[in-house]
Write an enzyme that holds these catalytic residues in place. Structure first.
Site, mmCIF file in Angstrom:
data_model
loop_
_atom_site.group_PDB
_atom_site.id
_atom_site.type_symbol
_atom_site.label_atom_id
_atom_site.label_comp_id
_atom_site.label_asym_id
_atom_site.label_seq_id
_atom_site.Cartn_x
_atom_site.Cartn_y
_atom_site.Cartn_z
ATOM 1 N N HIS A 171 -4.849 -17.380 -2.405
ATOM 2 C CA HIS A 171 -4.513 -16.507 -3.544
ATOM 3 C C HIS A 171 -3.948 -17.318 -4.703
ATOM 4 O O HIS A 171 -3.744 -16.789 -5.786
ATOM 5 C CB HIS A 171 -3.515 -15.435 -3.109
ATOM 6 C CG HIS A 171 -4.043 -14.583 -2.007
ATOM 7 N ND1 HIS A 171 -5.020 -13.646 -2.204
ATOM 8 C CD2 HIS A 171 -3.769 -14.559 -0.678
ATOM 9 C CE1 HIS A 171 -5.319 -13.062 -1.052
ATOM 10 N NE2 HIS A 171 -4.573 -13.605 -0.115
ATOM 11 N N CYS A 231 -9.531 -1.394 -10.188
ATOM 12 C CA CYS A 231 -10.109 -0.175 -9.629
ATOM 13 C C CYS A 231 -11.155 -0.554 -8.591
ATOM 14 O O CYS A 231 -11.737 -1.625 -8.660
ATOM 15 C CB CYS A 231 -10.785 0.639 -10.726
ATOM 16 S SG CYS A 231 -9.649 1.154 -12.017
ATOM 17 N N LYS A 266 0.812 -1.214 0.000
ATOM 18 C CA LYS A 266 0.000 0.000 0.000
ATOM 19 C C LYS A 266 0.844 1.263 0.000
ATOM 20 O O LYS A 266 1.855 1.353 0.684
ATOM 21 C CB LYS A 266 -0.901 0.022 1.231
ATOM 22 C CG LYS A 266 -2.217 -0.637 0.963
ATOM 23 C CD LYS A 266 -3.054 -0.696 2.220
ATOM 24 C CE LYS A 266 -4.262 -1.562 1.971
ATOM 25 N NZ LYS A 266 -5.291 -0.878 1.183
#
Ligand code: GLN
Ligand code: ZN
Length: 751
Positions: free
Chosen positions: A692, A514, A110
């Site tokens: 994942h 997005c 992040k």
């Protein structure tokens, strides 16, 4: 004369053109020239949009095909060795971002406290750097060809090195500064030769707690770069400079940008420290949120600065790059006019910057229409009964006990008596595969092509199937599968009062991804139960315990655009009360196990350590508010994804969930250390399956992970579960992996 400026524009495009072009290119249905044409068109469109909005200083090189930190790695030639033999520039770039069959992707993390993720540079001892200036030079020329003398944007060397990962033990990435600086100096000289008289150099690490080594790196870096050619605007954002004010203000550069939206309190200190010859860029329009500015208030601030520093050294700007806002409010055709009048997206924010600059340059009357509209919207916003609900406010003001009835050991005994679960109980995190059919049914329902009864029947069938499969595999605590949910925040936001949803309010999260965060505009309340129907239905299908699934207040807050007219803590408390009511409704419906997910609790941590405690206090209290109303024999679970649990350790224990499931498998249980060191007393389900990856973990893989977990954590505290929800996986892998997971639990029970 004071100038209007912008620091960066969203890249993906109003209709997510870049996303579509990237995904077509990756799929092989479009070639590289087609991708680059879309990118070029977007840049041109965005430059002209900024010019038409009246912006005088327009950025270039803020555009990126994937990420600007990845661009910087390419710019300085920091290519990890595993990609070194890829000759084609596009292939190399996307291999670094996304990996190849033989070389795993670079890590992603992040960007400060935003939901934007950057590609973490990887640096080695003895790393060398070489300049690859193609992109900034080409983009500068492109803008110039449109008649725009842009201000190129670069990530500063100290921020770049500070965010990089040292790949060799003992390497401090800042030690590479001297190797890196000549590349930056060369680039700056080339940009100057192209005609750039100013360059924006972003050093957002200046709003963090800096080590002495970082401070020294700043002095050294700008001693060199300040003389390299163009004037430099040292750009800081996302917080206050605080103890770094003197350092930032006195570096030998021509200008400084500060964020006066996030940190208005820093203005006086910056003014006092700023040398008399420096340009000051005032970030007064919020680049991180979607609210319309109070222009009169912003004008008050900038005129005060104008009185002190005069007109010639000022720039008016958004607080940070507009990367973090959607593009254009005009495209929102379904929001009602009143709500819309309170908002501003990227394009509207630039109009605000322009109005403020004109007001300074020639007087407020020259921007009268903009100021009048702002004042009217601000007044209407303040008074609107859609925002202020006295009942909600009154309830949020009441004192409600945050403790459960009894401490954990007593609750555990009652829960064990009630549920009689075996050792190493098995469960999942909530969602089951969101298959093509699930998404198509939802889309058909939203379009009106499928009616409510038809959609409900479809969801019931999916839920039944999920329950049967879990029973057959032998999971102990079942879930309903979350087939009715599009997204774990949107699903709740759509049912809560005080939330609004946009059609096109996309913000880049990473690469082509997005998100469209909900807008929390008013006091939050829950008109009616949100999840009981599906949890109760699923519970009716089985004799095994059915876990109710909720998203926690901090996560709902964190993944939304939040109102700024009251503290975040207060908005979070209102959400906490709504979730509390839902928890109690679930309990009344006979749901004895309820999970309140808080994957975003860690990411809400403030940038400065000294602010952590205050945040954690209210965040933990809001979770406890949502969870504490139930009886002792109701079992509260929470879930968190991958995070540095160390940073929030006492806080996690204070949440006092009966069971916490966390993502740990990829870290090989290393993340459990925080729990071990703290002697975490409640029950824990460390993830034993990395969801994942499509890989099906074997029974022995999972047994080995639980054995690892059991070093230092008592066996009777442990649950066996996957790392996270299964919505992105396919049914065959889910069935195979869960079968192995249940067998692993059986093996552990037999030992
Ligand atoms: N219950 C959610 C799910 O299973 C949790 C997702 C998350 O932690 N991000 O999908
Ligand atoms: Zn998760």
């Amino acid at each position: 004369m004071t100038r209007s400026s912008n620091l960066g524009f969203p890249r993906v495009g109003l209709h997510r053109e870049l996303k579509k072009a990237l995904e077509a290119y990756w799929k092989g249905t479009a070639d590289a020239p087609a991708l680059h044409q879309v990118a070029r068109d977007l840049r041109a469109r965005h430059w002209l949009l900024q010019r038409d909005a009246g912006i005088e200083v327009i950025p270039s090189n803020d555009f990126s095909l994937y990420d600007h930190i990845l661009d910087t790695s390419v710019l300085v030639g920091a290519i990890p060795p595993r990609f070194a033999d890829i000759a084609n520039a596009d292939q190399l770039y996307f291999a670094m971002a996304r990996g190849t069959d033989t070389a795993p992707a670079m890590e992603m993390t992040k960007w400060f406290d935003t939901n934007y993720h950057f590609i973490v540079p990887e640096l080695h001892s003895g790393q060398t750097f070489t300049l690859n200036a193609d992109k900034p030079l080409a983009h500068y020329r492109e803008a110039k060809a449109l008649g725009i003398a842009s201000r190129p944007v670069l990530v500063g060397p100290v921020t770049y090195l500070s965010l990089a990962k040292a790949k060799d033990e003992g390497l401090n990435t800042l030690d590479l500064l001297d190797a890196l600086l000549p590349v930056y100096a060369d680039l700056l000289a080339q940009l100057a030769a192209e005609g750039a008289d100013w360059v924006q150099i972003d050093e957002p690490v200046l709003v963090l707690d800096l080590t002495d080594k970082q401070k020294a790196a700043f002095a050294r870096a700008y001693d060199v770069l300040g003389k390299a050619g163009p004037k430099l605007l040292l750009t800081t954002y996302f917080g206050a400079l605080r103890d770094n004010t003197e350092l930032a203000a006195t570096l030998p550069v021509a200008g400084l940008h500060i964020d006066l939206v996030r940190a208005p309190e820093q203005l006086d200190a910056v003014l006092a420290a700023l040398p008399a010859d420096k340009t000051l860029s005032l970030g007064v329009v919020d680049g991180r949120n979607i609210w319309r500015s109070d222009l009169d208030k912003a004008f008050g601030t900038i005129s005060r600065v104008w009185d002190k520093v005069g007109p010639d050294r000022l720039e008016i700007a958004p607080s940070c790059s507009l990367l973090h806002t959607p593009v254009d409010l005009d495209a929102e055709t379904t929001l009602d006019g009143e709500l819309k009048s309170w908002l501003a997206f990227g394009k509207q924010k630039l109009a605000e910057v322009n109005a403020l600059t004109i007001a300074l340059q020639v007087g407020k009357t020259a921007a009268k229409a903009a100021f009048d509209a702002s004042a009217a919207a601000v007044a209407a916003h303040k008074a609107s009964p859609r925002i202020h609900k006295p009942g909600v406010k009154a309830r949020a003001g009441e004192t409600i006990a945050l403790d459960r009835v009894s401490p954990f050991p007593a609750r555990r005994d009652q829960q064990r008596a009630r549920f009689n679960l075996p050792a190493y109980p098995t469960t999942t995190i909530g969602s089951f595969p969101q298959t093509q059919e699930v998404r198509e049914a939802r889309a058909a329902f939203k379009k009106g092509a499928l009616d409510q009864a038809g959609y409900d029947a479809f969801l019931e069938a999916e839920t039944q199937k999920a329950v049967r499969i879990q029973e057959e595999i032998g999971i102990d605590v079942l879930v309903h599968g979350e087939f009715e949910r599009n997204d774990m925040v949107e699903y709740f936001g759509e049912q809560l009062d005080g939330f609004a949803f946009t059609k096109n309010g996309w913000v880049q999260s990473y690469g082509s991804r997005c998100v469209k965060p909900p807008v929390i505009y008013g006091d939050v309340s829950r008109p009616t139960a949100m999840t009981v129907r599906w949890s109760a239905y699923a519970a009716s299908l089985t004799d095994r315990p059915m876990k109710g699934m909720l998203t926690g207040p901090v996560t709902i807050l964190q993944w939304s655009f939040v109102r700024v007219d009251q503290p975040r803590s207060q908005t979070c408390r209102q959400i906490g009360l709504a979730i509390r009511d839902e928890v109690l409704d679930l309990e009344a419906a006979g749901i004895g196990i309820i999970q309140i997910d808080e994957p975003a609790l860690r990411e809400g941590l403030p940038l400065r350590k000294s602010d952590w405690d205050a945040y954690l206090r209210w965040a933990v209290d809001c979770f406890r508010l949502s969870a504490s109303g139930v009886a002792d024999d109701t079992q509260i679970h929470t879930h968190m994804c991958y995070a540095e649990f160390n940073d929030i350790m006492p806080a996690i224990a204070e949440m006092d969930a009966d069971v916490i499931s966390i993502e740990t498998s990829r870290s090989d249980m290393e993340l459990l250390e925080a729990f071990r060191d703290f002697k975490y007393p409640n029950e824990i389900g460390p993830g034993v399956w990395d969801i994942h990856s499509p890989r099906v973990p074997s029974q022995s893989d999972m047994v080995a992970l639980v054995h690892k977990a059991a070093e230092g954590i008592a066996a009777d505290q442990l649950w066996v579960n996957p790392d996270c929800g299964l919505k992105t996986r396919g049914w065959p892998e889910v069935q195979a992996s869960l079968t192995n997971l249940v067998h692993a639990a059986h093996t552990l029970r037999g030992q």
